[in-house]
Design a protein around this motif. Structure first.
Motif, PDB file in Angstrom:
ATOM      1  N   ASP A  64       2.648  10.471  -6.226  1.00 30.09           N
ATOM      2  CA  ASP A  64       2.352   9.413  -7.194  1.00 30.09           C
ATOM      3  C   ASP A  64       3.595   8.571  -7.487  1.00 30.09           C
ATOM      4  O   ASP A  64       3.512   7.345  -7.610  1.00 30.09           O
ATOM      5  N   THR A  65       4.745   9.259  -7.580  1.00 30.20           N
ATOM      6  CA  THR A  65       5.996   8.542  -7.845  1.00 30.20           C
ATOM      7  C   THR A  65       6.333   7.595  -6.697  1.00 30.20           C
ATOM      8  O   THR A  65       6.694   6.433  -6.905  1.00 30.20           O
ATOM      9  N   ILE A  66       6.195   8.132  -5.466  1.00 30.28           N
ATOM     10  CA  ILE A  66       6.467   7.303  -4.282  1.00 30.28           C
ATOM     11  C   ILE A  66       5.493   6.132  -4.210  1.00 30.28           C
ATOM     12  O   ILE A  66       5.873   5.001  -3.892  1.00 30.28           O
ATOM     13  N   LYS A  67       4.235   6.417  -4.525  1.00 30.37           N
ATOM     14  CA  LYS A  67       3.214   5.373  -4.498  1.00 30.37           C
ATOM     15  C   LYS A  67       3.522   4.283  -5.519  1.00 30.37           C
ATOM     16  O   LYS A  67       3.398   3.086  -5.230  1.00 30.37           O
ATOM     17  N   GLU A  68       3.928   4.713  -6.709  1.00 28.66           N
ATOM     18  CA  GLU A  68       4.266   3.748  -7.757  1.00 28.66           C
ATOM     19  C   GLU A  68       5.478   2.909  -7.358  1.00 28.66           C
ATOM     20  O   GLU A  68       5.501   1.691  -7.561  1.00 28.66           O
ATOM     21  N   LYS A  69       6.485   3.571  -6.767  1.00 28.57           N
ATOM     22  CA  LYS A  69       7.667   2.837  -6.319  1.00 28.57           C
ATOM     23  C   LYS A  69       7.302   1.863  -5.206  1.00 28.57           C
ATOM     24  O   LYS A  69       7.778   0.722  -5.184  1.00 28.57           O
ATOM     25  N   GLY A  70       6.453   2.338  -4.272  1.00 30.72           N
ATOM     26  CA  GLY A  70       6.024   1.468  -3.177  1.00 30.72           C
ATOM     27  C   GLY A  70       5.259   0.264  -3.693  1.00 30.72           C
ATOM     28  O   GLY A  70       5.454  -0.861  -3.216  1.00 30.72           O
ATOM     29  N   HIS A  71       4.402   0.495  -4.673  1.00 35.31           N
ATOM     30  CA  HIS A  71       3.636  -0.612  -5.266  1.00 35.31           C
ATOM     31  C   HIS A  71       4.564  -1.597  -5.963  1.00 35.31           C
ATOM     32  O   HIS A  71       4.394  -2.817  -5.846  1.00 35.31           O
ATOM     33  N   ALA A  72       5.563  -1.040  -6.667  1.00 33.99           N
ATOM     34  CA  ALA A  72       6.519  -1.908  -7.368  1.00 33.99           C
ATOM     35  C   ALA A  72       7.318  -2.748  -6.378  1.00 33.99           C
ATOM     36  O   ALA A  72       7.543  -3.947  -6.589  1.00 33.99           O
ATOM     37  N   ILE A  73       7.747  -2.108  -5.274  1.00 31.70           N
ATOM     38  CA  ILE A  73       8.502  -2.828  -4.241  1.00 31.70           C
ATOM     39  C   ILE A  73       7.629  -3.911  -3.607  1.00 31.70           C
ATOM     40  O   ILE A  73       8.072  -5.041  -3.371  1.00 31.70           O
ATOM     41  N   LYS A  74       6.368  -3.550  -3.342  1.00 31.93           N
ATOM     42  CA  LYS A  74       5.434  -4.507  -2.742  1.00 31.93           C
ATOM     43  C   LYS A  74       5.225  -5.708  -3.654  1.00 31.93           C
ATOM     44  O   LYS A  74       5.220  -6.858  -3.198  1.00 31.93           O
TER      45      LYS A  74
END
Length: 255
Positions: A64-74
């Motif tokens: 979830d953390t990685i997903k949230e970071k990926g979404h933020a980067i995107k």
């Protein structure tokens, strides 16, 4: 005698009971040991299951953390891309407006010098012939200017539609490429027309009018081809944007 027999019987029962107890003691101990083993095994299984659940939760949390970071980067990249595109669009619009101002100035300047050209040509070709030449060239220039302006307006509408589609995440690579070709041809046509006007303006002062006419004619033919090429590129661009609007290209760009 009976008392003796009773005593022996009693002692015998005690011995049997003691023997049975002695025999059952290891069995009871073994049962208790087995029960303890089961309890220990159950405890270990419970601990292992708990560790598995904790590990699973940890992995899910990390995912979830990685997903949230990926979404933020995107989202950040999307915002940056949008900002860059907006900046480029602002620059493109400013450059376009400047070019249109310069084109208008050149067109007005050409029309403003019509009388001066006519006087020069009157001396060389005579009043009637120079009048026919001027009228013919003026009509031709007006025709190409209208065609170029229509194509330019259409290109701007298509550009707006492409920008909107790109903002929605659609792949408009081909449309961008075809539109760039069309806009390049439009600019080349405008420049070619300006060159033709410049050559035409030299007609009255040239010593070889026939050669100058040929040069003007070649430039005009090149302008006509550029207009056709721009029109064809816009038609391809419209095909790339099919389904996103009702823009249509003119069937005869030279009129």
């Amino acid at each position: 005698m009976n008392d003796m027999y009773s005593m022996k019987k009693y002692l015998s029962q005690i011995a049997i009971t003691a023997g049975a107890a002695a025999l059952l003691a290891p069995v009871a101990a073994l049962g208790a040991f087995h029960e303890q083993l089961q309890k220990d095994a159950a405890g270990k299984r419970e601990k292992i299951q708990q560790e598995r659940e904790e590990l699973k939760q940890k992995i899910e949390d990390q995912r979830d953390t990685i997903k949230e970071k990926g979404h933020a980067i995107k989202e950040e990249l999307k915002e940056r891309t949008t900002a860059i595109k907006q900046e480029l669009e602002v620059r493109r619009t400013a450059a376009k407006q400047q070019m249109q101002t310069e084109i208008k100035k050149l067109r007005d300047d050409f029309r403003g010098k019509a009388e001066a050209r006519k006087e020069e040509m009157n001396k060389k070709f005579g009043e009637k012939r120079s009048e026919r030449i001027e009228q013919f060239f003026a009509k031709m220039v007006e025709k190409f200017e209208r065609a170029i302006d229509r194509l330019d307006t259409l290109a701007e509408k298509i550009q707006t539609r492409i920008n909107a589609a790109t903002a929605q995440g659609k792949d408009m690579t081909n449309a961008h490429a075809n539109l760039a070709v069309a806009q390049g041809k439009i600019d080349e046509a405008e420049k070619g027309l300006a060159d033709a006007k410049a050559k035409y303006a030299e007609l009255g002062a040239t010593a070889d009018a026939k050669k100058k006419f040929a040069e003007v004619k070649a430039l005009v033919q090149d302008v006509e081809q550029k207009v056709k090429d721009a029109h064809a590129a816009l038609v391809r661009t419209i095909a790339d944007t099919k389904g996103m609007g009702t823009t249509t290209a003119t069937t005869n760009p030279s009129q």
